[in-house]
Scaffold this motif. Structure first.
Motif, PDB file in Angstrom:
ATOM      1  N   SER A  28       0.898  -1.199  -0.060  1.00 59.12           N
ATOM      2  CA  SER A  28       0.106   0.070   0.241  1.00 59.12           C
ATOM      3  C   SER A  28       0.888   1.233  -0.075  1.00 59.12           C
ATOM      4  O   SER A  28       2.077   1.290   0.594  1.00 59.12           O
ATOM      5  CB  SER A  28      -0.870  -0.031   1.266  1.00 59.12           C
ATOM      6  N   TYR A  30      -0.071   3.908   1.243  1.00 59.41           N
ATOM      7  CA  TYR A  30      -0.513   4.857   2.356  1.00 59.41           C
ATOM      8  C   TYR A  30       0.075   4.399   3.786  1.00 59.41           C
ATOM      9  O   TYR A  30      -0.183   3.123   4.164  1.00 59.41           O
ATOM     10  CB  TYR A  30      -1.958   4.579   2.551  1.00 59.41           C
ATOM     11  N   SER A  51       2.435  12.095   8.465  1.00 62.18           N
ATOM     12  CA  SER A  51       1.195  11.289   7.718  1.00 62.18           C
ATOM     13  C   SER A  51       1.794  11.179   6.381  1.00 62.18           C
ATOM     14  O   SER A  51       2.584  11.683   5.727  1.00 62.18           O
ATOM     15  CB  SER A  51      -0.132  11.865   7.733  1.00 62.18           C
ATOM     16  N   ARG A  52       1.035  10.251   5.449  1.00 63.58           N
ATOM     17  CA  ARG A  52       1.228  10.044   4.063  1.00 63.58           C
ATOM     18  C   ARG A  52       1.400  11.215   3.338  1.00 63.58           C
ATOM     19  O   ARG A  52       2.202  11.508   2.562  1.00 63.58           O
ATOM     20  CB  ARG A  52       0.163   9.225   3.445  1.00 63.58           C
ATOM     21  N   SER A  53       0.420  12.228   3.405  1.00 59.36           N
ATOM     22  CA  SER A  53       0.291  13.255   2.872  1.00 59.36           C
ATOM     23  C   SER A  53       1.352  14.765   3.353  1.00 59.36           C
ATOM     24  O   SER A  53       1.331  15.551   2.622  1.00 59.36           O
ATOM     25  CB  SER A  53      -1.054  13.885   2.711  1.00 59.36           C
ATOM     26  N   THR A  99       0.782   0.960   8.380  1.00 55.67           N
ATOM     27  CA  THR A  99       0.116   0.960   7.248  1.00 55.67           C
ATOM     28  C   THR A  99      -1.246   0.619   7.247  1.00 55.67           C
ATOM     29  O   THR A  99      -2.103   0.440   6.230  1.00 55.67           O
ATOM     30  CB  THR A  99       0.804  -0.423   6.252  1.00 55.67           C
ATOM     31  N   ARG A 101      -3.546   2.689   9.135  1.00 56.28           N
ATOM     32  CA  ARG A 101      -4.310   3.799   9.102  1.00 56.28           C
ATOM     33  C   ARG A 101      -4.820   3.853  10.692  1.00 56.28           C
ATOM     34  O   ARG A 101      -5.991   4.226  10.920  1.00 56.28           O
ATOM     35  CB  ARG A 101      -5.357   4.161   8.231  1.00 56.28           C
TER      36      ARG A 101
END
Length: 126
Positions: A28, A30, A51-53, A99, A101
Motif C-alpha cells: 500500500s 498509504y 502522515s502520508r500526505s 500501514t 491507518r
C-alpha cells in the motif's frame, strides 16, 4: 517490507545530522512514518511523525524547534533534519511505519506502527 534508516553518527553539541528512512516493499502506498529513539536505560520516545500526505505532523517537545521531519514520496523516503544537537539527543534512532491507518495517537506512541527498521546510532558529544 523494509525500512532502512541511515545518517547517524558522532557529532559535537550544536552540530547537525540528517537521518533518512528509505521504505520499500509496501503493498500500500498509504503509510505514516515515525522516528523514535531509545537511549540506554530509558524508554522509547516518539520523536517525530508524519502522515502520508504530510498534512499531519508531530514533533516531541524535547526536540521542537530543532528537528524537522519531511518526506519525499517519489523516493519513498522520510527525513529527520536534526539541528542544534544536544548530548541528551544521544540514542539509537528507529523509523517505523503504520500501514493500517491507526489512530494518530497510536502512531505517535509507536503502538500503532506495524513495521520497524533497524536503528541508527546518534551520538552527540559535549
Amino acid at each position: 517490507v523494509q525500512l532502512q534508516a541511515s545518517g547517524g553518527g558522532l557529532v559535537q553539541a550544536g552540530g547537525s545530522l540528517r537521518l533518512s528512512c528509505a521504505a520499500s516493499g509496501f503493498t500500500s502506498d498509504y503509510y505514516s512514518i515515525g522516528w523514535f529513539r531509545q537511549a540506554p536505560g530509558k524508554e522509547r520516545e516518539g520523536v517525530s511523525c508524519i502522515s502520508r500526505s504530510g498534512g499531519s505532523r508531530y514533533t516531541a517537545d524535547s526536540v521542537k524547534g530543532r528537528f524537522t521531519i519531511s518526506r519525499d514520496n517519489a523516493k519513498n523516503t522520510v527525513y529527520l533534519q536534526m539541528n542544534s544537537l544536544k548530548p541528551e539527543d544521544t540514542a539509537v534512532y528507529y523509523c517505523a511505519a503504520d500501514t493500517r491507518r491507526s489512530a494518530w495517537s497510536s502512531v505517535i506512541s509507536g503502538v500503532g506502527m506495524d513495521y520497524w527498521g533497524k536503528g541508527t546510532q546518534v551520538t552527540v558529544s559535549s
